[in-house]
Design an enzyme around this catalytic site. Structure first.
Site, PDB file in Angstrom:
ATOM      1  N   LYS A  86      39.739  92.806 111.096  1.00 13.16           N
ATOM      2  CA  LYS A  86      41.368  93.017 110.579  1.00 13.16           C
ATOM      3  C   LYS A  86      41.957  91.561 110.425  1.00 13.16           C
ATOM      4  O   LYS A  86      42.379  91.239 109.407  1.00 13.16           O
ATOM      5  CB  LYS A  86      42.162  93.919 111.373  1.00 13.16           C
ATOM      6  CG  LYS A  86      42.960  94.890 111.005  1.00 13.16           C
ATOM      7  CD  LYS A  86      42.738  96.257 110.457  1.00 13.16           C
ATOM      8  CE  LYS A  86      41.278  96.106 109.307  1.00 13.16           C
ATOM      9  NZ  LYS A  86      40.864  97.347 109.045  1.00 13.16           N
ATOM     10  N   GLU A 119      40.154  89.674 107.679  1.00 10.89           N
ATOM     11  CA  GLU A 119      40.350  89.873 106.322  1.00 10.89           C
ATOM     12  C   GLU A 119      41.595  89.514 105.729  1.00 10.89           C
ATOM     13  O   GLU A 119      41.809  89.243 104.461  1.00 10.89           O
ATOM     14  CB  GLU A 119      39.705  91.112 105.941  1.00 10.89           C
ATOM     15  CG  GLU A 119      40.601  92.354 106.461  1.00 10.89           C
ATOM     16  CD  GLU A 119      40.096  93.640 106.191  1.00 10.89           C
ATOM     17  OE1 GLU A 119      39.653  94.005 105.136  1.00 10.89           O
ATOM     18  OE2 GLU A 119      40.431  94.559 106.896  1.00 10.89           O
ATOM     19  N   GLU A 149      36.629  95.770 115.334  1.00  8.03           N
ATOM     20  CA  GLU A 149      37.643  96.288 114.415  1.00  8.03           C
ATOM     21  C   GLU A 149      38.890  95.206 114.363  1.00  8.03           C
ATOM     22  O   GLU A 149      39.347  94.984 113.341  1.00  8.03           O
ATOM     23  CB  GLU A 149      38.186  97.705 114.521  1.00  8.03           C
ATOM     24  CG  GLU A 149      39.383  98.233 113.800  1.00  8.03           C
ATOM     25  CD  GLU A 149      38.966  98.250 112.160  1.00  8.03           C
ATOM     26  OE1 GLU A 149      37.752  97.708 111.846  1.00  8.03           O
ATOM     27  OE2 GLU A 149      39.898  98.349 111.358  1.00  8.03           O
ATOM     28  N   CYS A 195      37.020  97.298  90.369  1.00  6.15           N
ATOM     29  CA  CYS A 195      37.502  97.061  89.006  1.00  6.15           C
ATOM     30  C   CYS A 195      38.350  98.458  89.019  1.00  6.15           C
ATOM     31  O   CYS A 195      38.017  99.518  89.503  1.00  6.15           O
ATOM     32  CB  CYS A 195      36.646  97.158  87.960  1.00  6.15           C
ATOM     33  SG  CYS A 195      35.408  95.581  88.399  1.00  6.15           S
ATOM     34  N   LYS A 232      39.521  97.016  97.374  1.00 10.06           N
ATOM     35  CA  LYS A 232      39.912  98.414  98.289  1.00 10.06           C
ATOM     36  C   LYS A 232      38.614  99.092  98.435  1.00 10.06           C
ATOM     37  O   LYS A 232      38.347  99.737  99.571  1.00 10.06           O
ATOM     38  CB  LYS A 232      41.132  98.806  97.634  1.00 10.06           C
ATOM     39  CG  LYS A 232      41.439 100.144  98.872  1.00 10.06           C
ATOM     40  CD  LYS A 232      41.663  99.867 100.089  1.00 10.06           C
ATOM     41  CE  LYS A 232      42.263 100.731 100.914  1.00 10.06           C
ATOM     42  NZ  LYS A 232      42.210 100.417 102.358  1.00 10.06           N
ATOM     43  N   ARG A 244      43.390  97.895  94.283  1.00  9.32           N
ATOM     44  CA  ARG A 244      41.795  97.890  94.419  1.00  9.32           C
ATOM     45  C   ARG A 244      41.300  96.591  94.552  1.00  9.32           C
ATOM     46  O   ARG A 244      39.988  96.405  95.129  1.00  9.32           O
ATOM     47  CB  ARG A 244      41.217  98.752  93.100  1.00  9.32           C
ATOM     48  CG  ARG A 244      41.558 100.348  93.259  1.00  9.32           C
ATOM     49  CD  ARG A 244      41.186 100.656  91.787  1.00  9.32           C
ATOM     50  NE  ARG A 244      39.827 100.769  91.625  1.00  9.32           N
ATOM     51  CZ  ARG A 244      39.190 101.935  91.675  1.00  9.32           C
ATOM     52  NH1 ARG A 244      39.703 102.901  92.134  1.00  9.32           N
ATOM     53  NH2 ARG A 244      37.818 101.945  91.236  1.00  9.32           N
ATOM     54  N   TRP A 263      37.135  92.972  88.922  1.00  9.00           N
ATOM     55  CA  TRP A 263      36.560  92.225  90.182  1.00  9.00           C
ATOM     56  C   TRP A 263      35.287  91.584  89.952  1.00  9.00           C
ATOM     57  O   TRP A 263      34.265  92.286  89.680  1.00  9.00           O
ATOM     58  CB  TRP A 263      36.569  93.170  91.275  1.00  9.00           C
ATOM     59  CG  TRP A 263      36.427  92.386  92.745  1.00  9.00           C
ATOM     60  CD1 TRP A 263      37.423  91.852  93.535  1.00  9.00           C
ATOM     61  CD2 TRP A 263      35.211  92.221  93.320  1.00  9.00           C
ATOM     62  NE1 TRP A 263      36.778  91.465  94.566  1.00  9.00           N
ATOM     63  CE2 TRP A 263      35.461  91.902  94.499  1.00  9.00           C
ATOM     64  CE3 TRP A 263      34.038  92.739  93.090  1.00  9.00           C
ATOM     65  CZ2 TRP A 263      34.455  91.478  95.589  1.00  9.00           C
ATOM     66  CZ3 TRP A 263      32.890  92.510  93.989  1.00  9.00           C
ATOM     67  CH2 TRP A 263      33.270  91.645  95.301  1.00  9.00           C
ATOM     68  N   ASN A 312      33.529  99.869  84.648  1.00 12.34           N
ATOM     69  CA  ASN A 312      33.419  99.623  86.185  1.00 12.34           C
ATOM     70  C   ASN A 312      31.947  99.985  86.529  1.00 12.34           C
ATOM     71  O   ASN A 312      31.456 101.056  85.774  1.00 12.34           O
ATOM     72  CB  ASN A 312      34.402 100.796  86.783  1.00 12.34           C
ATOM     73  CG  ASN A 312      35.863 100.391  87.081  1.00 12.34           C
ATOM     74  OD1 ASN A 312      36.123  99.486  86.343  1.00 12.34           O
ATOM     75  ND2 ASN A 312      36.555 101.166  87.542  1.00 12.34           N
ATOM     76  N   GLY A 313      31.470  99.325  87.196  1.00 11.03           N
ATOM     77  CA  GLY A 313      30.018  99.420  87.588  1.00 11.03           C
ATOM     78  C   GLY A 313      29.212  98.323  87.009  1.00 11.03           C
ATOM     79  O   GLY A 313      29.738  97.130  86.873  1.00 11.03           O
ATOM     80  N   HIS A 330      26.292  84.609 127.543  1.00 11.39           N
ATOM     81  CA  HIS A 330      24.837  84.319 127.156  1.00 11.39           C
ATOM     82  C   HIS A 330      24.722  83.511 125.848  1.00 11.39           C
ATOM     83  O   HIS A 330      23.846  83.458 125.304  1.00 11.39           O
ATOM     84  CB  HIS A 330      24.238  85.669 126.855  1.00 11.39           C
ATOM     85  CG  HIS A 330      23.893  86.724 128.083  1.00 11.39           C
ATOM     86  ND1 HIS A 330      23.243  86.437 129.119  1.00 11.39           N
ATOM     87  CD2 HIS A 330      24.475  87.611 128.634  1.00 11.39           C
ATOM     88  CE1 HIS A 330      23.306  87.363 130.054  1.00 11.39           C
ATOM     89  NE2 HIS A 330      24.114  88.042 129.771  1.00 11.39           N
TER      90      HIS A 330
HETATM   91  O1  M6R Z   1      36.412 103.178 101.528  1.00 12.73           O
HETATM   92  P1  M6R Z   1      35.679 103.031 102.758  1.00 12.73           P
HETATM   93  O2  M6R Z   1      36.081 103.390 103.826  1.00 12.73           O
HETATM   94  O3  M6R Z   1      33.967 103.717 102.556  1.00 12.73           O
HETATM   95  O4  M6R Z   1      35.519 101.620 102.789  1.00 12.73           O
HETATM   96  C1  M6R Z   1      34.524 100.879 103.640  1.00 12.73           C
HETATM   97  C2  M6R Z   1      34.989  99.390 103.954  1.00 12.73           C
HETATM   98  O5  M6R Z   1      34.708  98.843 102.686  1.00 12.73           O
HETATM   99  C3  M6R Z   1      36.377  99.041 104.469  1.00 12.73           C
HETATM  100  O6  M6R Z   1      36.754  99.780 105.644  1.00 12.73           O
HETATM  101  C4  M6R Z   1      36.665  97.690 104.441  1.00 12.73           C
HETATM  102  O7  M6R Z   1      35.973  97.164 105.638  1.00 12.73           O
HETATM  103  C5  M6R Z   1      38.129  97.381 104.827  1.00 12.73           C
HETATM  104  N1  M6R Z   1      38.598  96.389 104.068  1.00 12.73           N
HETATM  105  C6  M6R Z   1      38.489  97.193 106.123  1.00 12.73           C
HETATM  106  O8  M6R Z   1      39.898  96.906 106.431  1.00 12.73           O
END
Ligand code: M6R
Length: 607
Positions: A484, A487, A480, A2, A602, A27, A75, A99-100, A503
């Site tokens: 990527k 997502e 990683e 949010c 984000k 965000r 969100w 927010n929260g 395995h």
């Molecule tokens: O702001 P942060 O680095 O703490 O965020 C951690 C994860 O939420 C963030 O890296 C998330 O996995 C990304 N969307 C990956 O691309």
């Protein structure tokens, strides 16, 4: 997640609110809303979906002109995304954006219902608004009402509130959810994030835990939890206003991928002097010399960076390092001993789980270091020591440039640790540092492989499943690369330590199953190739990433991407670029919303 924006000043506030919300879009959100306090009283408009839906609504149902207002991107957590569940939530005397999460909302709701309050949503924020309404009816004064509300609420909130009989004013309160006030000439702002303020001001202050504030045209008053005025330090945002703009790039993600050589260079030049990492005073050598175990904690991409950091620390400094998923670490009663160091890694510095992990370490009396990208973020403020990465604003939800600079800082820590503990000769430490500083120039030509990666993405864009495999650091990179791709393209993939495939999971490999194989480490190169051959024999379609001079047997791979030769330990800073480009093009080719993938935010400020 949010986002909050608020304004009090001389401008027509709606424009400021909408512009602020646009800057907060990155965000992640599923609905948006605004409320203004005009001569006619408080009026709100809210709409599910993108900001454009709210703008459309405002055309058919305009708001009156007003000099103060609040806005929100939501969100969903409690209650589905819908017009009704969107913020602001209005009661007879006030409007709230939040927010929260209110953890005790169910008990509060029952209590308020008993008092005759009728609820129209299932949200925790409506409970908060109604609680504040009842406190306001009792106290008749906004700050006293916020104090009374704070005493009853368990959970987190960043709040901006309009009270119908306080013209021109916006009230704020913070608990575990960041709020930033911006100072202008005869106007002031509030936002959950700096980019929303940048079109108007660079001067800002961060509200501390439990603080409240009043915005009234040019006047900003901040109060401690007891209601005593607090003097805030004014900070200046170092970012140019256009730092969070896309410019002519089709997507923020592509822009940010291409920014990596520059931000890596910026980060390295901040922390390297005389061919050695220079991390003092933030991270003193004395601490590095007397270390027990290093606990590296983060979420998602940041946690994957920690995995590379672990390898670097252990292999260079011979200090034991553990990687911890923050959401697990915080609840698993970890063994933390005197002499240990907890390093939290985060782009945003607002990730709830990472913050909680840091808090746990502090409660246990363990020194904490934050590697973080956003100055003044909650993590940066809470940690004992901070090393800032210099990625600038990262807007795309998929983290790219932040990962590279996190790796850079972790490498610098590992080299400095090795130097301070004499685990490696001085000359070797300087050689490694120079090798690290040479990486930005090596990244540049790799970005020139964008077309090659686009073709590789074409080959897998229709796959329903694929694998990323590698050993050692290549396994960390596989995780990683897989994250990527998942997502932003929504193609299911799994990352496997190459030797693990046989395995069990190799049973899923059939004719045409795509495998992205990473084989950049000479010590395990042949072993990885053997695993690739095993998959190949079952019909896998292989994209191989290996170093420039690696011998690749005929017919082992359908495509080979060659990486420039560099100090092997540093290869992740090169390997990551083709993986990011692969995910980016797969997302584009599948017509996905690259920068704002579904369901994601984000910065993840809830647990
Ligand atoms: O702001 P942060 O680095 O703490 O965020 C951690 C994860 O939420 C963030 O890296 C998330 O996995 C990304 N969307 C990956 O691309």
């Amino acid at each position: 997640m949010c986002g909050i924006i608020g304004y009090s000043g001389y401008r027509a506030c709606l424009h400021v609110l909408l512009e602020g919300l646009e800057k907060l879009e990155y965000r992640g959100y599923d609905s948006a809303g605004v409320a203004v306090l005009a001569a006619e009283g408080i009026q709100a408009r809210k709409a599910q979906g993108r900001l454009s839906a709210l703008e459309k609504l405002l055309e058919t149902s305009p708001l009156p002109a007003a000099d103060c207002g609040i806005g929100h991107t939501r969100w969903a957590t409690h209650g589905a995304p819908s017009d009704r569940n969107s913020h602001p939530h209005c009661t007879p005397h006030l409007a709230v954006v939040h927010n929260g999460i209110v953890e005790n909302y169910a008990a509060l709701r029952t209590e308020l219902k008993r008092q005759g309050v009728e609820f129209i949503t299932e949200t925790d924020t409506e409970v908060l608004a109604q609680l504040l309404e009842s406190c306001y009816q009792r106290t008749g004064e906004p700050l006293a009402a916020l104090q009374a509300m704070a005493a009853r609420v368990e959970g987190s909130y960043g709040l901006a509130v309009l009270f119908c009989d306080r013209p021109g004013q916006v009230y704020l309160a913070r608990r575990h959810s960041p709020l930033i006030v911006g100072y202008g000439e005869k106007e002031c702002f509030v936002a959950s994030d700096i980019p929303a303020l940048l079109p108007y001001t660079k001067e800002y202050a961060v509200l501390d835990e439990e603080e409240m504030a009043l915005l009234d045209h040019g006047r900003v008053e901040v109060y401690d939890p007891q209601g005593r005025p607090v003097e805030k330090e004014h900070l200046t945002a170092q970012l140019p206003a256009q730092a969070a703009d896309k410019g002519s790039w089709p997507h923020f993600m592509l822009k940010e991928i291409f920014e990596q050589p520059q931000v890596l260079q910026d980060t390295l030049s901040t922390y390297v002097a005389d061919d050695l990492p220079n991390l003092a005073p933030a991270l003193p050598d004395k601490l590095l010399q007397n270390l027990g175990t290093v606990h590296l904690v983060g979420c998602g991409t940041a946690m994957h960076a920690c995995m590379v950091g672990k390898t670097a620390i252990e292999s260079l400094a011979r200090v034991p390092a553990q990687v911890e998923v923050a959401s697990e670490f915080r609840y698993r009663d970890p063994i933390l001993l005197p002499g240990d160091l907890v390093v939290t890694v985060s782009q945003s510095g607002e990730t709830s789980d990472t913050l909680a992990a840091l808090q746990l370490a502090k409660e246990r009396g363990i020194p904490t270091l934050a590697i973080v990208n956003v100055p003044g973020s909650s993590l940066a403020r809470a940690a004992d020591m901070v090393l800032y990465t210099q990625a600038g604003p990262e807007i795309a939800v998929a983290s790219t440039k932040a990962y590279s600079v996190q790796l850079a800082v972790l490498y610098l820590i590992a080299i400095r640790m090795a130097w301070a503990r004499k685990a490696l000769p001085d000359a070797r430490c300087r050689q490694l540092t120079r090798a690290l500083c040479a990486i930005p120039a090596m990244q540049q030509p790799l970005l020139g492989k964008a077309e090659e990666m686009k073709m590789a993405a074409q080959a897998l864009q229709n796959a329903s499943d694929l694998f990323f495999v590698g050993r050692g650091m290549d396994y960390s990179l596989s995780l990683e690369g897989s994250l990527k791709l998942k997502e932003i393209s929504y193609i299911h993939s799994e990352a496997y330590a190459a030797g693990e495939l046989k395995h069990g999971t190799i049973s899923l490999v059939t004719d045409g199953t795509p495998i992205v194989a990473l084989a950049t480490q000479s010590a395990v190169y042949e072993k990885t190739l053997s695993n690739v051959k095993e998959a190949r024999a079952r019909g896998a379609r292989v994209l191989l990433l290996c170093s420039q001079n690696a011998p690749v047997p005929d017919a082992l791979a359908d495509e080979v991407v060659r990486l420039p030769q560099c100090e092997e330990l540093l290869t992740p800073l090169l390997t990551i670029l083709p993986l990011q480009l692969l995910a980016y093009y797969a997302s584009v080719l599948r017509g996905c919303d690259v920068d704002r993938p579904r369901n994601l935010a984000k910065s993840v400020t809830v647990e």
